[in-house]
Design a protein around this motif. Structure first.
Motif, PDB file in Angstrom:
ATOM      1  N   ASN A  96      59.315  57.930  82.702  1.00 59.15           N
ATOM      2  CA  ASN A  96      60.216  57.784  83.092  1.00 59.15           C
ATOM      3  C   ASN A  96      61.923  58.140  83.239  1.00 59.15           C
ATOM      4  OD1 ASN A  96      62.268  58.327  85.624  1.00 59.15           O
ATOM      5  ND2 ASN A  96      60.823  57.326  87.526  1.00 59.15           N
ATOM      6  N   SER A  97      62.850  59.324  82.477  1.00 57.24           N
ATOM      7  CA  SER A  97      63.444  58.857  81.847  1.00 57.24           C
ATOM      8  C   SER A  97      64.542  58.488  82.609  1.00 57.24           C
ATOM      9  CB  SER A  97      64.305  60.216  81.478  1.00 57.24           C
ATOM     10  OG  SER A  97      64.135  61.500  82.335  1.00 57.24           O
ATOM     11  N   SER A  98      64.210  57.976  84.072  1.00 57.10           N
ATOM     12  CA  SER A  98      65.719  57.708  84.607  1.00 57.10           C
ATOM     13  C   SER A  98      65.424  55.994  84.218  1.00 57.10           C
ATOM     14  CB  SER A  98      65.585  57.677  86.890  1.00 57.10           C
ATOM     15  OG  SER A  98      64.252  56.847  86.565  1.00 57.10           O
ATOM     16  N   ASP A  99      64.449  55.471  83.849  1.00 56.06           N
ATOM     17  CA  ASP A  99      64.415  53.836  83.552  1.00 56.06           C
ATOM     18  C   ASP A  99      64.806  53.246  82.760  1.00 56.06           C
ATOM     19  OD1 ASP A  99      62.450  53.515  85.401  1.00 56.06           O
ATOM     20  OD2 ASP A  99      61.186  54.668  84.561  1.00 56.06           O
ATOM     21  N   PHE A 100      65.474  54.620  81.354  1.00 59.29           N
ATOM     22  CA  PHE A 100      65.425  54.737  80.073  1.00 59.29           C
ATOM     23  C   PHE A 100      66.819  53.060  80.302  1.00 59.29           C
ATOM     24  CE2 PHE A 100      64.535  58.284  78.926  1.00 59.29           C
ATOM     25  CZ  PHE A 100      62.693  58.344  77.948  1.00 59.29           C
ATOM     26  N   ALA A 101      67.617  53.183  80.203  1.00 56.76           N
ATOM     27  CA  ALA A 101      69.440  52.957  80.611  1.00 56.76           C
ATOM     28  C   ALA A 101      69.066  51.405  80.577  1.00 56.76           C
ATOM     29  CB  ALA A 101      70.456  53.706  81.400  1.00 56.76           C
ATOM     30  N   ALA A 102      68.226  50.891  82.048  1.00 58.37           N
ATOM     31  CA  ALA A 102      68.067  49.834  82.080  1.00 58.37           C
ATOM     32  C   ALA A 102      67.708  48.636  80.893  1.00 58.37           C
ATOM     33  CB  ALA A 102      66.836  49.691  83.385  1.00 58.37           C
ATOM     34  N   GLU A 103      66.864  49.731  80.071  1.00 57.02           N
ATOM     35  CA  GLU A 103      66.530  48.288  78.352  1.00 57.02           C
ATOM     36  C   GLU A 103      68.144  48.229  78.090  1.00 57.02           C
ATOM     37  OE1 GLU A 103      63.374  48.274  77.535  1.00 57.02           O
ATOM     38  OE2 GLU A 103      62.347  49.524  79.278  1.00 57.02           O
ATOM     39  N   LYS A 104      69.056  48.660  77.928  1.00 61.01           N
ATOM     40  CA  LYS A 104      69.997  48.235  77.250  1.00 61.01           C
ATOM     41  C   LYS A 104      70.788  47.029  76.595  1.00 61.01           C
ATOM     42  CE  LYS A 104      73.993  51.036  76.628  1.00 61.01           C
ATOM     43  NZ  LYS A 104      73.744  50.374  75.552  1.00 61.01           N
ATOM     44  N   PRO A 105      70.337  45.712  78.194  1.00 57.06           N
ATOM     45  CA  PRO A 105      71.145  44.928  77.975  1.00 57.06           C
ATOM     46  C   PRO A 105      70.291  43.914  76.700  1.00 57.06           C
ATOM     47  CG  PRO A 105      70.886  45.596  80.278  1.00 57.06           C
ATOM     48  CD  PRO A 105      70.221  46.700  79.938  1.00 57.06           C
ATOM     49  N   THR A 106      69.197  44.293  77.471  1.00 56.58           N
ATOM     50  CA  THR A 106      68.066  43.652  76.452  1.00 56.58           C
ATOM     51  C   THR A 106      68.728  43.950  75.016  1.00 56.58           C
ATOM     52  OG1 THR A 106      66.477  42.717  77.775  1.00 56.58           O
ATOM     53  CG2 THR A 106      65.596  42.440  75.780  1.00 56.58           C
ATOM     54  N   ILE A 107      68.459  45.201  74.685  1.00 49.25           N
ATOM     55  CA  ILE A 107      68.215  46.355  73.016  1.00 49.25           C
ATOM     56  C   ILE A 107      69.664  45.235  72.741  1.00 49.25           C
ATOM     57  CG2 ILE A 107      68.848  48.205  72.403  1.00 49.25           C
ATOM     58  CD1 ILE A 107      66.881  49.506  74.130  1.00 49.25           C
ATOM     59  N   ASP A 108      71.099  45.519  73.425  1.00 48.16           N
ATOM     60  CA  ASP A 108      71.969  45.790  72.892  1.00 48.16           C
ATOM     61  C   ASP A 108      72.298  43.524  72.954  1.00 48.16           C
ATOM     62  OD1 ASP A 108      72.730  47.558  73.479  1.00 48.16           O
ATOM     63  OD2 ASP A 108      74.182  47.086  74.818  1.00 48.16           O
TER      64      ASP A 108
END
Length: 408
Positions: A96-108
């Protein structure tokens, strides 16, 4: 005069005996059993003989299946000064592409500490599959371009993905998100769309580093040319050398699901990392970072398994090179060595139940001393330092311990 001569002779004999164990003998702990520590064969470190490049040591944060790491837990996981120092973060590409942005805090956060990010898709969106389900099934050939766009969208949304895997463990059938793809089917997708997925391709990520599957995948020369990194898991498998002119990454494993503070199992994790490095792998990635059996417990505390991983992750940073070293100088003792420029890092595991005296020699580099960190069943990363001369030295490895030496 006779008394002075006897004293002189005793001192001379003592010096001679010590010199047989290297230029500098550093014990650092007493043999509580009263026995003399066992003397082992020399571990020969040849800094001039380089082996594989090290990408790092890491773990997975699968935000859609368990809670995301908190800000404090991200620091504990990735900070190489005060945390575990993990240098690889593995994340899931949601269908589900709507989930993608939520990965950023840990990735960053991971990237801010110098970690690389690898991404794995367990499944394509159901609409792109022949069974219209997120579980099992195959990717429709007519959906190749759409699936590549889905993966590319993830990479552009989160930013800075080092590599992406189109399918997790395609060679087994499971009852959760998955795709069942033969090696030829996965290769066909990569051959057609591997250049359009938003990041370099890592594949085929089998659950058991299956050589037959990987060989078949690479027999598609177009897919091979579009695959930057070979990767897989080692469930039910022993790490082995796989030389195909590409880096080999071990991207998931759980040693077992016992309590991560059990020291015997933590030593087993250390030996597993050692084995992966000696098989020539460039990367070692644990499953969940935060779990009762992981490097961090559910409260965000570093576990014994985490301290073991820190022995590698904190000091063998991305870009280090593994160098030639006697891997198993004696029963129960396992050693790997690494370098970056003039700095040498040595990780030694002692599985024996007694203190073991281990001699070392270092060639191809000038080393005047080491900072030393040790973890045992009762201590975590205790530190001291010692000097050496002439490139030869010996140390006592505590019973059932992991020791890391960093040259200065």
């Amino acid at each position: 005069m006779k008394k002075n001569f006897i004293c002189f002779l005793a001192i001379a004999l003592l010096v001679t005996a010590c010199s047989k164990k290297g230029d500098k003998v550093v014990s650092g702990e007493e043999n509580q059993s009263g026995r003399t520590p066992a003397a082992e064969a020399t571990a020969v470190i040849a800094a001039g003989t380089t082996q594989q490049n090290i990408r790092g040591f890491g773990g997975a944060n699968i935000r859609g299946w368990i809670a995301d790491l908190t800000a404090a837990q991200r620091t504990t996981a990735f900070d190489p000064a005060n945390g575990i120092g993990l240098s690889v973060l593995r994340v899931r590409v949601s269908p589900n592409s709507s989930d993608f942005a939520a990965e950023k805090p840990t990735i960053d956060a991971a990237k801010s500490y110098g970690a690389s990010v690898i991404a794995t898709a367990w499944t394509a969106p159901a609409s792109m599959k022949d069974n219209n389900s997120l579980i099992a099934g195959k990717l429709n050939t007519s959906s190749y371009a759409d699936y590549a766009a889905h993966l590319s969208n993830f990479c552009s949304t989160v930013g800075g993905v080092t590599a992406i895997s189109p399918s997790n463990e395609p060679n087994i059938s499971v009852t959760y998100e998955s795709m069942n793809l033969t090696a030829s089917e996965l290769a066909a997708f990569v051959a057609a769309q591997g250049s359009n997925c938003g990041a370099p391709i890592m594949a085929p990520e089998t659950f058991n580093m299956n050589k037959t599957y990987m060989d078949t995948y690479l027999s598609n020369t177009t897919a091979a040319s579009k695959t930057s990194f070979m990767c897989g898991h080692i469930y039910g498998a022993t790490p082995y050398v796989y030389s195909v002119g590409k880096e080999v990454w071990m991207t998931e494993h759980i040693y077992n699901t016992n309590d991560a503070n059990g020291w015997a199992d933590a030593l087993g994790v250390a030996k597993e990392i050692h084995d992966c490095m000696n098989a020539g792998y460039n990367m070692y990635v644990w499953w969940y970072i935060r779990r009762s059996y992981g490097p961090m417990d559910e409260s965000g505390n570093i576990t014994k398994r985490g301290y073991v991983m820190a022995h590698y992750a904190r000091w063998v940073r991305p870009g280090y090179l593994k160098i030639s070293c006697t891997a198993n100088p004696a029963t129960g003792v396992y050693v790997t060595a690494y370098k970056s420029g003039s700095k040498i890092v040595v990780v030694a595991i002692n599985q024996n139940t007694a203190i073991t005296y281990q001699p070392f020699t270092v060639s191809g580099a000038t080393v005047t001393g080491f900072n030393r960190y040790r973890t045992t069943s009762t201590a975590n990363l205790t530190s001291d330092s010692f000097s050496i001369t002439g490139g030869s030295f010996g140390i006592n490895l505590p019973a059932q311990s992991v020791t890391t030496l960093i040259s200065y």
